[in-house]
Motif scaffolding. Structure first.
Motif, PDB file in Angstrom:
ATOM      1  N   GLY A 166       0.810  -1.210   0.000  1.00  0.00           N
ATOM      2  CA  GLY A 166       0.000   0.000   0.000  1.00  0.00           C
ATOM      3  C   GLY A 166       0.843   1.259   0.000  1.00  0.00           C
ATOM      4  N   ALA A 167       1.941   1.237   0.752  1.00  0.00           N
ATOM      5  CA  ALA A 167       2.837   2.393   0.779  1.00  0.00           C
ATOM      6  C   ALA A 167       3.464   2.628  -0.593  1.00  0.00           C
ATOM      7  CB  ALA A 167       3.920   2.196   1.835  1.00  0.00           C
ATOM      8  N   ARG A 168       3.826   1.540  -1.285  1.00  0.00           N
ATOM      9  CA  ARG A 168       4.407   1.668  -2.624  1.00  0.00           C
ATOM     10  C   ARG A 168       3.388   2.201  -3.625  1.00  0.00           C
ATOM     11  NH1 ARG A 168       8.735  -0.837  -4.747  1.00  0.00           N
ATOM     12  NH2 ARG A 168       8.191   0.555  -6.480  1.00  0.00           N
ATOM     13  N   ILE A 169       2.159   1.740  -3.529  1.00  0.00           N
ATOM     14  CA  ILE A 169       1.110   2.220  -4.432  1.00  0.00           C
ATOM     15  C   ILE A 169       0.844   3.701  -4.202  1.00  0.00           C
ATOM     16  CG2 ILE A 169      -1.340   2.004  -4.998  1.00  0.00           C
ATOM     17  CD1 ILE A 169      -1.048  -1.014  -4.487  1.00  0.00           C
ATOM     18  N   ALA A 170       0.789   4.107  -2.943  1.00  0.00           N
ATOM     19  CA  ALA A 170       0.604   5.527  -2.644  1.00  0.00           C
ATOM     20  C   ALA A 170       1.761   6.358  -3.184  1.00  0.00           C
ATOM     21  CB  ALA A 170       0.473   5.730  -1.127  1.00  0.00           C
ATOM     22  N   GLU A 171       2.966   5.845  -3.060  1.00  0.00           N
ATOM     23  CA  GLU A 171       4.138   6.537  -3.601  1.00  0.00           C
ATOM     24  C   GLU A 171       4.006   6.704  -5.116  1.00  0.00           C
ATOM     25  OE1 GLU A 171       8.838   5.444  -4.293  1.00  0.00           O
ATOM     26  OE2 GLU A 171       7.843   4.689  -2.501  1.00  0.00           O
ATOM     27  N   ALA A 172       3.506   5.665  -5.788  1.00  0.00           N
ATOM     28  CA  ALA A 172       3.321   5.734  -7.238  1.00  0.00           C
ATOM     29  C   ALA A 172       2.275   6.776  -7.610  1.00  0.00           C
ATOM     30  CB  ALA A 172       2.918   4.360  -7.767  1.00  0.00           C
ATOM     31  N   GLN A 173       1.195   6.817  -6.854  1.00  0.00           N
ATOM     32  CA  GLN A 173       0.153   7.798  -7.146  1.00  0.00           C
ATOM     33  C   GLN A 173       0.645   9.206  -6.854  1.00  0.00           C
ATOM     34  OE1 GLN A 173      -3.702   6.784  -5.602  1.00  0.00           O
ATOM     35  NE2 GLN A 173      -4.642   8.699  -6.260  1.00  0.00           N
ATOM     36  N   CYS A 174       1.449   9.368  -5.834  1.00  0.00           N
ATOM     37  CA  CYS A 174       2.004  10.683  -5.524  1.00  0.00           C
ATOM     38  C   CYS A 174       3.002  11.135  -6.594  1.00  0.00           C
ATOM     39  CB  CYS A 174       2.652  10.679  -4.146  1.00  0.00           C
ATOM     40  SG  CYS A 174       1.456  10.589  -2.786  1.00  0.00           S
ATOM     41  N   LEU A 175       3.725  10.185  -7.197  1.00  0.00           N
ATOM     42  CA  LEU A 175       4.583  10.531  -8.326  1.00  0.00           C
ATOM     43  C   LEU A 175       3.739  11.108  -9.455  1.00  0.00           C
ATOM     44  CD1 LEU A 175       7.109  10.487 -10.145  1.00  0.00           C
ATOM     45  CD2 LEU A 175       6.608   8.074 -10.611  1.00  0.00           C
ATOM     46  N   ALA A 176       2.622  10.456  -9.771  1.00  0.00           N
ATOM     47  CA  ALA A 176       1.736  10.968 -10.813  1.00  0.00           C
ATOM     48  C   ALA A 176       1.206  12.347 -10.440  1.00  0.00           C
ATOM     49  CB  ALA A 176       0.587   9.993 -11.055  1.00  0.00           C
ATOM     50  N   ARG A 177       0.876  12.557  -9.175  1.00  0.00           N
ATOM     51  CA  ARG A 177       0.422  13.873  -8.723  1.00  0.00           C
ATOM     52  C   ARG A 177       1.500  14.935  -8.941  1.00  0.00           C
ATOM     53  NH1 ARG A 177      -2.576  12.755  -2.855  1.00  0.00           N
ATOM     54  NH2 ARG A 177      -4.512  11.909  -3.708  1.00  0.00           N
ATOM     55  N   SER A 470      -6.411  15.292  -2.826  1.00  0.00           N
ATOM     56  CA  SER A 470      -5.716  16.537  -2.504  1.00  0.00           C
ATOM     57  C   SER A 470      -5.956  17.546  -3.613  1.00  0.00           C
ATOM     58  CB  SER A 470      -4.210  16.305  -2.362  1.00  0.00           C
ATOM     59  OG  SER A 470      -3.917  15.498  -1.246  1.00  0.00           O
ATOM     60  N   LYS A 471      -5.973  18.801  -3.261  1.00  0.00           N
ATOM     61  CA  LYS A 471      -6.194  19.833  -4.265  1.00  0.00           C
ATOM     62  C   LYS A 471      -5.080  19.795  -5.303  1.00  0.00           C
ATOM     63  CE  LYS A 471      -7.561  24.644  -4.751  1.00  0.00           C
ATOM     64  NZ  LYS A 471      -7.923  25.899  -4.050  1.00  0.00           N
ATOM     65  N   GLY A 472      -5.467  19.858  -6.569  1.00  0.00           N
ATOM     66  CA  GLY A 472      -4.500  19.778  -7.666  1.00  0.00           C
ATOM     67  C   GLY A 472      -4.576  18.427  -8.341  1.00  0.00           C
ATOM     68  N   GLY A 473      -3.444  17.963  -8.849  1.00  0.00           N
ATOM     69  CA  GLY A 473      -3.397  16.670  -9.519  1.00  0.00           C
ATOM     70  C   GLY A 473      -3.755  15.545  -8.574  1.00  0.00           C
ATOM     71  N   THR A 474      -4.546  14.593  -9.043  1.00  0.00           N
ATOM     72  CA  THR A 474      -5.025  13.511  -8.190  1.00  0.00           C
ATOM     73  C   THR A 474      -4.243  12.208  -8.371  1.00  0.00           C
ATOM     74  OG1 THR A 474      -6.613  12.697  -9.826  1.00  0.00           O
ATOM     75  CG2 THR A 474      -7.372  14.450  -8.332  1.00  0.00           C
ATOM     76  N   GLY A 475      -3.611  12.028  -9.529  1.00  0.00           N
ATOM     77  CA  GLY A 475      -2.987  10.740  -9.809  1.00  0.00           C
ATOM     78  C   GLY A 475      -4.014   9.656 -10.079  1.00  0.00           C
ATOM     79  N   TYR A 476      -5.244  10.070 -10.442  1.00  0.00           N
ATOM     80  CA  TYR A 476      -6.296   9.083 -10.730  1.00  0.00           C
ATOM     81  C   TYR A 476      -5.830   8.130 -11.827  1.00  0.00           C
ATOM     82  CZ  TYR A 476     -10.747   6.981 -12.009  1.00  0.00           C
ATOM     83  OH  TYR A 476     -11.745   6.064 -12.271  1.00  0.00           O
ATOM     84  N   GLY A 477      -6.121   6.862 -11.631  1.00  0.00           N
ATOM     85  CA  GLY A 477      -5.812   5.844 -12.624  1.00  0.00           C
ATOM     86  C   GLY A 477      -4.644   4.961 -12.250  1.00  0.00           C
ATOM     87  N   VAL A 478      -3.741   5.448 -11.400  1.00  0.00           N
ATOM     88  CA  VAL A 478      -2.584   4.634 -11.011  1.00  0.00           C
ATOM     89  C   VAL A 478      -3.048   3.355 -10.334  1.00  0.00           C
ATOM     90  CG1 VAL A 478      -0.550   4.514  -9.517  1.00  0.00           C
ATOM     91  CG2 VAL A 478      -1.002   6.588 -10.849  1.00  0.00           C
ATOM     92  N   ARG A 479      -3.932   3.478  -9.356  1.00  0.00           N
ATOM     93  CA  ARG A 479      -4.382   2.295  -8.627  1.00  0.00           C
ATOM     94  C   ARG A 479      -5.173   1.349  -9.526  1.00  0.00           C
ATOM     95  NH1 ARG A 479      -6.322   6.051  -4.592  1.00  0.00           N
ATOM     96  NH2 ARG A 479      -8.374   5.047  -4.592  1.00  0.00           N
ATOM     97  N   THR A 480      -5.992   1.911 -10.407  1.00  0.00           N
ATOM     98  CA  THR A 480      -6.759   1.064 -11.320  1.00  0.00           C
ATOM     99  C   THR A 480      -5.843   0.277 -12.247  1.00  0.00           C
ATOM    100  OG1 THR A 480      -8.733   2.462 -11.277  1.00  0.00           O
ATOM    101  CG2 THR A 480      -8.404   1.110 -13.232  1.00  0.00           C
ATOM    102  N   LEU A 481      -4.831   0.932 -12.804  1.00  0.00           N
ATOM    103  CA  LEU A 481      -3.915   0.241 -13.708  1.00  0.00           C
ATOM    104  C   LEU A 481      -3.155  -0.870 -12.988  1.00  0.00           C
ATOM    105  CD1 LEU A 481      -2.448   3.187 -15.824  1.00  0.00           C
ATOM    106  CD2 LEU A 481      -4.116   1.468 -16.550  1.00  0.00           C
ATOM    107  N   LEU A 482      -2.720  -0.601 -11.774  1.00  0.00           N
ATOM    108  CA  LEU A 482      -1.990  -1.619 -11.020  1.00  0.00           C
ATOM    109  C   LEU A 482      -2.889  -2.807 -10.676  1.00  0.00           C
ATOM    110  CD1 LEU A 482       0.132   0.681  -8.702  1.00  0.00           C
ATOM    111  CD2 LEU A 482       0.991  -0.795 -10.524  1.00  0.00           C
ATOM    112  N   GLU A 483      -4.125  -2.520 -10.291  1.00  0.00           N
ATOM    113  CA  GLU A 483      -5.063  -3.605  -9.985  1.00  0.00           C
ATOM    114  C   GLU A 483      -5.427  -4.376 -11.254  1.00  0.00           C
ATOM    115  OE1 GLU A 483      -7.619  -5.884  -7.378  1.00  0.00           O
ATOM    116  OE2 GLU A 483      -5.791  -4.676  -7.158  1.00  0.00           O
ATOM    117  N   LEU A 484      -5.556  -3.667 -12.361  1.00  0.00           N
ATOM    118  CA  LEU A 484      -5.872  -4.318 -13.627  1.00  0.00           C
ATOM    119  C   LEU A 484      -4.740  -5.253 -14.041  1.00  0.00           C
ATOM    120  CD1 LEU A 484      -7.921  -4.475 -15.961  1.00  0.00           C
ATOM    121  CD2 LEU A 484      -6.690  -2.574 -17.038  1.00  0.00           C
ATOM    122  N   ALA A 485      -3.498  -4.806 -13.883  1.00  0.00           N
ATOM    123  CA  ALA A 485      -2.359  -5.670 -14.208  1.00  0.00           C
ATOM    124  C   ALA A 485      -2.294  -6.864 -13.262  1.00  0.00           C
ATOM    125  CB  ALA A 485      -1.062  -4.867 -14.139  1.00  0.00           C
ATOM    126  N   ARG A 486      -2.552  -6.626 -11.974  1.00  0.00           N
ATOM    127  CA  ARG A 486      -2.467  -7.702 -10.981  1.00  0.00           C
ATOM    128  C   ARG A 486      -3.494  -8.793 -11.243  1.00  0.00           C
ATOM    129  NH1 ARG A 486      -4.573  -9.582  -6.294  1.00  0.00           N
ATOM    130  NH2 ARG A 486      -6.361  -8.161  -6.385  1.00  0.00           N
TER     131      ARG A 486
END
Length: 498
Positions: A166-177, A470-486
């Motif tokens: 979960g921490a790694r996924i959040a880090e990935a989404q924050c990169l997108a943000r 969070s206000k600004g970029g959301t990083g939407y889609g990172v979690r969906t793509l990772l779950e889709l690949a998994r």
């Protein structure tokens, strides 16, 4: 630096603050839970255990101060609710050095080990997303205080592994943000490509970067046409994650318009204010690739990222110009602000040539999808019922809201041109998300299941912080793509959803 997220079975000593979750039923008890929270004090603050309520309780000799987070009725507590609660708790605890999250206790005692692990992962995701701040351009950013977040819960190794993931996924989404929040004058196509290369090198992924000459050789006329008005060179990036003995191939495509002025069909000043976010699709793909090794899907994952800005330079593509896409299709450009579909057309052609089992693309494509679904729900359209079901299930499992829209064949006539094979905008003003998707469908090879996710509403959050948003970029889609690949299963049937 974001806080370190770790896990513990019990409450560690020395925490500065402890977050606990309380249901609406629990809030009715005289002394709440093993903490014996003072119900009278909470009631005086208007706390009823309703979802999204937050209250503070002073510490005592036996423990630290507590932040109490309401999670609503016990029957409705799930991973999504706990992700949100974790983000709220972290925001409440930003001014302390260490915070414990004892949220998993509100789960029903009968939940499976898998459900408990999913909830633990969601808590870690919420903690990382709630701690997010973008301060790169502040001359004197407020220093980070929160250094350590401890997810507290039973489950041993499974819980620990879930929290780490979960921490790694959040880090990935924050990169997108971070990528979405970076101004377009700074995050040029070349710089965005460099970020993709850095991630590929760190994660041991294959990467190929095409510059202007290679893009021309590849016949990517859509990308070159959009880039004509810019002083910044375009890039096209291909990424590949290849496990041993892969079980199918998933291709993901992301729109990478690093800034969209609208071109000669120029946007209004207000309409341009947030257009640094027009590469939100590419950002989500790069973010997902940054965590693929952690998720360890069994399928091969290929990424296709066309990158340019859309500007108004002296040789910018003019309304009425005709571009030739990689597959030879000619497109009459009647609105240069409908540019995302032009660069995605080239990318979908290349993705199709790799003969994957399925394709999904993410793009901030149409304002129409936000009119239809608002700014918290993405739209999904495609050519295969089975594949669309799989994409929707992945989004649901990842806690990212999505809703299917139809792709009726009779709307295709609205894209007919009098001078070329296609026009890049519809002859009508209605159904913009549908006709844009029908345009994209022209560049997906026959027989390949494909889904298009329009994130124009969800890639940017203009309101204040709200749960994991969070206000600004959301990083939407990172979690969906990772779950889709998994969870990827190569689709075997073609049933159109029209």
């Amino acid at each position: 630096m974001p806080p370190v997220i770790e896990v513990s079975r019990d409450v560690p000593e020395g925490l500065d603050l402890l977050a606990v979750a309380v249901t609406t039923e629990g809030a009715e008890e005289p002394r709440l839970g093993e903490d014996e929270l003072p119900a009278t004090l909470l009631a005086a603050q208007g706390f009823t255990g309703a979802a999204d309520q937050v209250a503070l309780v002073p510490g005592s000799e036996s423990g630290p101060p507590r932040v109490v987070v309401g999670v609503g009725p016990a029957a409705e507590v799930d991973a999504d609710r706990l992700r949100r609660a974790a983000a709220q708790a972290v925001r409440a605890g930003r001014r302390v050095g260490s915070l414990g999250l004892r949220l998993l206790e509100v789960l029903d005692a009968d939940v499976t080990a898998g459900q408990r692990a999913q909830a633990a992962r969601a808590v870690a995701e919420g903690a990382g997303l709630g701690a997010y701040r973008f301060v790169d351009f502040r001359s004197e950013p407020t220093p980070e205080v929160l250094e350590r977040v401890v997810v507290i819960g039973k489950g041993g190794a499974k819980t620990a592994a879930a929290v780490e993931l979960g921490a790694r996924i959040a880090e990935a989404q924050c990169l997108a943000r971070d990528l979405v929040n970076t101004p377009g004058g700074t995050l040029t196509p070349a710089m965005l490509a460099e970020v993709a290369v850095e991630i590929a090198e760190r994660e041991d992924l294959k990467v190929t970067v095409l510059g202007p000459d290679e893009i021309a050789e590849a016949g990517l006329g859509g990308l070159l046409g959009v880039n004509r008005g810019s002083n910044q060179e375009p890039r096209f990036v291909e990424l590949a994650y290849e496990p041993e003995r892969p079980r199918g191939t998933l291709a993901i495509v992301g729109k990478g318009i690093t800034f969209d002025s609208g071109g000669l069909s120029i946007k209004s000043g207000e309409g341009m204010m947030t257009m640094k976010m027009d590469m939100g699709g590419a950002a989500a793909v790069i973010g997902a690739f940054s965590a693929l090794r952690a998720v360890a899907p069994r399928c091969r994952v290929l990424g296709y990222l066309p990158m340019t800005d859309n500007m108004t330079g002296g040789d910018a593509t003019r309304p009425g110009d005709v571009l030739t896409i990689r597959n030879g299709t000619t497109v009459e450009v009647l609105n240069t602000d409908a540019e995302g579909r032009l660069i995605l057309a080239d990318a979908l052609c290349l993705a199709s040539e790799s003969e994957p089992d399925a394709i999904v693309d993410l793009a901030t494509l149409t304002g129409a999808v936000e009119v239809a679904l608002g700014n918290r729900i993405a739209g999904v359209l495609g050519n295969d019922e089975v594949w669309l079901d799989q994409v929707e299930a992945a989004a649901g499992g990842a806690g990212e809201r999505i809703w299917p829209l139809p792709l009726p064949a009779d709307y295709r006539s609205r894209l007919e041109s009098t001078v070329a094979d296609l026009r890049n905008i519809s002859t009508t003003k209605d159904g913009g998300t549908i006709t844009a998707s029908l345009f994209l469908a022209e560049f997906v090879a026959d027989g390949i299941p494909w889904a298009h996710i329009d994130i124009a509403g969800t890639a940017w959050w203009g309101d204040g912080d709200d749960g994991e948003w969070s206000k600004g970029g959301t990083g939407y889609g990172v979690r969906t793509l990772l779950e889709l690949a998994r969870t990827f299963t190569p689709p075997r049937r073609r049933r159109s959803r029209g």
